[in-house]
Design an enzyme around this catalytic site. Structure first.
Site, PDB file in Angstrom:
ATOM      1  N   SER A   9     -14.095 -28.692  -1.799  1.00 61.32           N
ATOM      2  CA  SER A   9     -13.677 -27.623  -0.885  1.00 61.32           C
ATOM      3  C   SER A   9     -13.278 -26.392  -1.681  1.00 61.32           C
ATOM      4  O   SER A   9     -12.342 -26.435  -2.482  1.00 61.32           O
ATOM      5  CB  SER A   9     -12.488 -28.089  -0.037  1.00 61.32           C
ATOM      6  OG  SER A   9     -11.954 -26.972   0.648  1.00 61.32           O
ATOM      7  N   HIS A  33     -18.055 -27.477   0.556  1.00 67.01           N
ATOM      8  CA  HIS A  33     -17.288 -27.363   1.809  1.00 67.01           C
ATOM      9  C   HIS A  33     -16.595 -26.001   1.876  1.00 67.01           C
ATOM     10  O   HIS A  33     -15.855 -25.622   0.972  1.00 67.01           O
ATOM     11  CB  HIS A  33     -16.257 -28.496   1.830  1.00 67.01           C
ATOM     12  CG  HIS A  33     -15.462 -28.603   3.091  1.00 67.01           C
ATOM     13  ND1 HIS A  33     -15.923 -29.257   4.216  1.00 67.01           N
ATOM     14  CD2 HIS A  33     -14.218 -28.161   3.406  1.00 67.01           C
ATOM     15  CE1 HIS A  33     -15.000 -29.225   5.158  1.00 67.01           C
ATOM     16  NE2 HIS A  33     -13.949 -28.562   4.701  1.00 67.01           N
ATOM     17  N   ASP A  35     -14.088 -23.628   4.069  1.00 63.48           N
ATOM     18  CA  ASP A  35     -13.054 -23.629   5.103  1.00 63.48           C
ATOM     19  C   ASP A  35     -12.849 -22.225   5.657  1.00 63.48           C
ATOM     20  O   ASP A  35     -12.314 -21.357   4.969  1.00 63.48           O
ATOM     21  CB  ASP A  35     -11.726 -24.116   4.515  1.00 63.48           C
ATOM     22  CG  ASP A  35     -11.728 -25.613   4.280  1.00 63.48           C
ATOM     23  OD1 ASP A  35     -12.105 -26.358   5.207  1.00 63.48           O
ATOM     24  OD2 ASP A  35     -11.342 -26.031   3.174  1.00 63.48           O
ATOM     25  N   MET A  37     -10.816 -19.957   8.155  1.00 66.82           N
ATOM     26  CA  MET A  37      -9.544 -19.969   8.907  1.00 66.82           C
ATOM     27  C   MET A  37      -9.246 -18.570   9.430  1.00 66.82           C
ATOM     28  O   MET A  37      -9.448 -17.592   8.712  1.00 66.82           O
ATOM     29  CB  MET A  37      -8.399 -20.412   7.999  1.00 66.82           C
ATOM     30  CG  MET A  37      -8.619 -21.767   7.351  1.00 66.82           C
ATOM     31  SD  MET A  37      -7.134 -22.279   6.487  1.00 66.82           S
ATOM     32  CE  MET A  37      -7.768 -23.687   5.564  1.00 66.82           C
ATOM     33  N   HIS A  64     -16.689 -25.544   7.723  1.00 68.56           N
ATOM     34  CA  HIS A  64     -15.645 -26.111   8.582  1.00 68.56           C
ATOM     35  C   HIS A  64     -14.924 -24.954   9.262  1.00 68.56           C
ATOM     36  O   HIS A  64     -14.150 -24.245   8.616  1.00 68.56           O
ATOM     37  CB  HIS A  64     -14.701 -26.946   7.699  1.00 68.56           C
ATOM     38  CG  HIS A  64     -13.532 -27.530   8.405  1.00 68.56           C
ATOM     39  ND1 HIS A  64     -12.477 -28.106   7.723  1.00 68.56           N
ATOM     40  CD2 HIS A  64     -13.232 -27.668   9.718  1.00 68.56           C
ATOM     41  CE1 HIS A  64     -11.583 -28.557   8.589  1.00 68.56           C
ATOM     42  NE2 HIS A  64     -12.011 -28.287   9.810  1.00 68.56           N
ATOM     43  N   MET A  66     -12.225 -23.431  11.319  1.00 75.36           N
ATOM     44  CA  MET A  66     -10.882 -23.603  11.889  1.00 75.36           C
ATOM     45  C   MET A  66     -10.531 -22.291  12.570  1.00 75.36           C
ATOM     46  O   MET A  66      -9.666 -21.531  12.125  1.00 75.36           O
ATOM     47  CB  MET A  66      -9.884 -23.968  10.777  1.00 75.36           C
ATOM     48  CG  MET A  66     -10.027 -25.417  10.333  1.00 75.36           C
ATOM     49  SD  MET A  66      -9.228 -25.727   8.762  1.00 75.36           S
ATOM     50  CE  MET A  66     -10.550 -25.239   7.671  1.00 75.36           C
ATOM     51  N   MET A 137      -9.609 -34.939  10.258  1.00 78.20           N
ATOM     52  CA  MET A 137      -8.596 -34.321   9.394  1.00 78.20           C
ATOM     53  C   MET A 137      -7.544 -35.356   9.027  1.00 78.20           C
ATOM     54  O   MET A 137      -6.996 -36.029   9.905  1.00 78.20           O
ATOM     55  CB  MET A 137      -7.901 -33.155  10.104  1.00 78.20           C
ATOM     56  CG  MET A 137      -8.742 -31.917  10.363  1.00 78.20           C
ATOM     57  SD  MET A 137      -9.369 -31.069   8.906  1.00 78.20           S
ATOM     58  CE  MET A 137      -7.918 -30.851   7.893  1.00 78.20           C
ATOM     59  N   GLY A 142      -5.161 -26.128   7.671  1.00 77.72           N
ATOM     60  CA  GLY A 142      -4.565 -24.830   7.340  1.00 77.72           C
ATOM     61  C   GLY A 142      -4.363 -24.596   5.856  1.00 77.72           C
ATOM     62  O   GLY A 142      -4.484 -23.468   5.389  1.00 77.72           O
ATOM     63  N   PHE A 143      -4.074 -25.659   5.113  1.00 74.87           N
ATOM     64  CA  PHE A 143      -3.743 -25.465   3.703  1.00 74.87           C
ATOM     65  C   PHE A 143      -4.293 -26.602   2.850  1.00 74.87           C
ATOM     66  O   PHE A 143      -4.363 -27.748   3.321  1.00 74.87           O
ATOM     67  CB  PHE A 143      -2.223 -25.381   3.520  1.00 74.87           C
ATOM     68  CG  PHE A 143      -1.609 -24.246   4.284  1.00 74.87           C
ATOM     69  CD1 PHE A 143      -1.576 -22.962   3.739  1.00 74.87           C
ATOM     70  CD2 PHE A 143      -1.118 -24.447   5.565  1.00 74.87           C
ATOM     71  CE1 PHE A 143      -1.049 -21.896   4.463  1.00 74.87           C
ATOM     72  CE2 PHE A 143      -0.583 -23.385   6.294  1.00 74.87           C
ATOM     73  CZ  PHE A 143      -0.547 -22.110   5.744  1.00 74.87           C
ATOM     74  N   GLY A 144      -4.625 -26.276   1.605  1.00 75.16           N
ATOM     75  CA  GLY A 144      -5.008 -27.309   0.652  1.00 75.16           C
ATOM     76  C   GLY A 144      -3.756 -27.914   0.029  1.00 75.16           C
ATOM     77  O   GLY A 144      -2.635 -27.426   0.239  1.00 75.16           O
ATOM     78  N   GLY A 145      -3.951 -28.987  -0.711  1.00 74.13           N
ATOM     79  CA  GLY A 145      -2.859 -29.559  -1.500  1.00 74.13           C
ATOM     80  C   GLY A 145      -1.823 -30.342  -0.718  1.00 74.13           C
ATOM     81  O   GLY A 145      -0.733 -30.595  -1.227  1.00 74.13           O
ATOM     82  N   ASP A 174     -11.134 -35.139   5.517  1.00 78.25           N
ATOM     83  CA  ASP A 174     -10.754 -33.868   4.902  1.00 78.25           C
ATOM     84  C   ASP A 174      -9.232 -33.748   4.878  1.00 78.25           C
ATOM     85  O   ASP A 174      -8.585 -33.738   5.923  1.00 78.25           O
ATOM     86  CB  ASP A 174     -11.371 -32.739   5.747  1.00 78.25           C
ATOM     87  CG  ASP A 174     -11.152 -31.365   5.145  1.00 78.25           C
ATOM     88  OD1 ASP A 174     -10.601 -31.270   4.043  1.00 78.25           O
ATOM     89  OD2 ASP A 174     -11.555 -30.373   5.801  1.00 78.25           O
ATOM     90  N   GLY A 175      -8.702 -33.663   3.662  1.00 73.93           N
ATOM     91  CA  GLY A 175      -7.260 -33.447   3.501  1.00 73.93           C
ATOM     92  C   GLY A 175      -6.609 -34.508   2.647  1.00 73.93           C
ATOM     93  O   GLY A 175      -6.603 -35.684   2.996  1.00 73.93           O
ATOM     94  N   GLY A 176      -6.112 -34.095   1.481  1.00 73.34           N
ATOM     95  CA  GLY A 176      -5.365 -35.012   0.611  1.00 73.34           C
ATOM     96  C   GLY A 176      -6.220 -36.084  -0.032  1.00 73.34           C
ATOM     97  O   GLY A 176      -5.704 -37.135  -0.424  1.00 73.34           O
ATOM     98  N   GLY A 196     -10.415 -30.753  -2.228  1.00 71.35           N
ATOM     99  CA  GLY A 196     -10.180 -29.421  -2.775  1.00 71.35           C
ATOM    100  C   GLY A 196      -9.349 -29.455  -4.030  1.00 71.35           C
ATOM    101  O   GLY A 196      -9.855 -29.349  -5.153  1.00 71.35           O
ATOM    102  N   SER A 197      -8.047 -29.640  -3.860  1.00 71.09           N
ATOM    103  CA  SER A 197      -7.135 -29.520  -5.009  1.00 71.09           C
ATOM    104  C   SER A 197      -7.377 -30.597  -6.060  1.00 71.09           C
ATOM    105  O   SER A 197      -7.220 -30.342  -7.253  1.00 71.09           O
ATOM    106  CB  SER A 197      -5.676 -29.543  -4.539  1.00 71.09           C
ATOM    107  OG  SER A 197      -5.446 -30.617  -3.669  1.00 71.09           O
TER     108      SER A 197
HETATM  109  C1  DX5 Z   1      -7.477 -27.925   5.063  1.00 71.83           C
HETATM  110  C2  DX5 Z   1      -8.933 -27.827   4.734  1.00 71.83           C
HETATM  111  C3  DX5 Z   1      -9.390 -28.700   3.625  1.00 71.83           C
HETATM  112  C4  DX5 Z   1      -8.725 -28.434   2.300  1.00 71.83           C
HETATM  113  C5  DX5 Z   1      -8.541 -29.753   1.632  1.00 71.83           C
HETATM  114  O1  DX5 Z   1      -7.228 -27.380   6.321  1.00 71.83           O
HETATM  115  O2  DX5 Z   1      -9.742 -28.149   5.857  1.00 71.83           O
HETATM  116  O3  DX5 Z   1     -10.802 -28.673   3.472  1.00 71.83           O
HETATM  117  O4  DX5 Z   1      -9.456 -27.597   1.450  1.00 71.83           O
HETATM  118  O5  DX5 Z   1      -7.808 -29.549   0.482  1.00 71.83           O
HETATM  119  P1  DX5 Z   1      -7.138 -30.748  -0.322  1.00 71.83           P
HETATM  120  O6  DX5 Z   1      -8.260 -31.644  -0.753  1.00 71.83           O
HETATM  121  O7  DX5 Z   1      -6.421 -30.063  -1.422  1.00 71.83           O
HETATM  122  O8  DX5 Z   1      -6.213 -31.450   0.655  1.00 71.83           O
HETATM  123 ZN    ZN Z   2     -11.981 -28.373   5.529  1.00 73.36          ZN
END
Ligand code: DX5
Ligand code: ZN
Length: 225
Positions: A9, A33, A35, A37, A64, A66, A137, A142-145, A174-176, A196-197
């Site tokens: 991501s 990927h 994102d 937003m 994706h 959002m 999800m 909304g946020f990575g990490g 997707d997420g964490g 992502g992170s």
């Molecule tokens: C969050 C995004 C994810 C995000 C995942 O709303 O949809 O795609 O980039 O980031 P990580 O892998 O760091 O949770």
């Molecule tokens: Zn995403």
């Protein structure tokens, strides 16, 4: 078992050198990927179709959305970049999911519905037979990490069981996602892993992607359940 696909991501990439960042992972990845937003459906703002237009990638783009009212923007995204092969939108963001799915598919792009952690699977069941994939999800969008929410695992399992009826359906999480949580998600039934992170924060991105892909390597086995 379906092939595992890895989708780094770019939310966790340095947007100031986005194409270089993509170049650093695309050889090892299956998808990129993206994102989108809008600061309305989710509290954060990232980028839109004009930035996606500038993306150079040898791998398919997985967009994706959002955003609120995605039905207003499908054409702009579908036409933004010929590498876009997947678009997902949130079931919570539109009153016209059938229309959005049709619009995406009419552009020859795979259509997916994304669902937030607390949204029950039954919200999307009426549309399952026309979807190419579902994005589950595993954090609040909304946020990575953020930390992977294990409470979402039963929903992934439930969808995997329903997939008996739609064997082509891909289940994206997707997420964490990291090497540990990926195992849980795959064991539950996911086959597309967004990360992502974990990938962009790694010193060795190739190794990070391999860790996600080789979940069944000795000592790293995925138990069937
Ligand atoms: C969050 C995004 C994810 C995000 C995942 O709303 O949809 O795609 O980039 O980031 P990580 O892998 O760091 O949770
Ligand atoms: Zn995403």
């Amino acid at each position: 078992m379906k092939k595992i696909l890895i989708a780094p991501s770019i939310l966790s990439a340095d947007f100031g050198k986005l194409n270089e960042e993509i170049a650093s992972v695309e050889r090892y990845a299956d998808l990129i990927h993206c994102d989108v937003m809008d600061g309305c459906f989710v509290p954060n703002i990232t980028f839109g179709n004009e930035v996606i237009k500038c993306i150079k990638s040898s791998k398919p783009l997985d967009v994706h959305l959002m955003i609120a009212n995605p039905e207003k923007h499908i054409e702009a995204f579908a036409k933004a970049n010929s590498k876009i092969k997947m678009i997902s939108f949130h079931i919570e963001a539109t009153k016209q999911p059938k229309k959005v799915i049709k619009e995406i598919k009419d552009f020859g792009i795979k259509a997916g519905i994304a669902i937030k952690p607390k949204t029950p699977l039954k919200r999307i069941l009426p549309f399952l037979d026309r979807l190419d994939f579902v994005l589950i999800m595993t954090v609040e969008p909304g946020f990575g990490g953020q930390k992977f929410m294990q409470s979402v695992l039963p929903k992934i399992k439930e969808l995997r069981e329903l997939r008996e009826l739609a064997p082509e359906l891909d289940i994206e999480v997707d997420g964490g996602i990291n090497a540990e949580t990926a195992k849980l998600a795959v064991r539950a039934g996911a086959n597309v892993l967004v990360s992502g992170s974990y990938i962009f924060g790694a010193k060795d991105k190739k190794k990070a992607i391999e860790n996600l892909r080789n979940l069944e390597a000795p000592g790293n086995a995925v138990k069937k359940c």
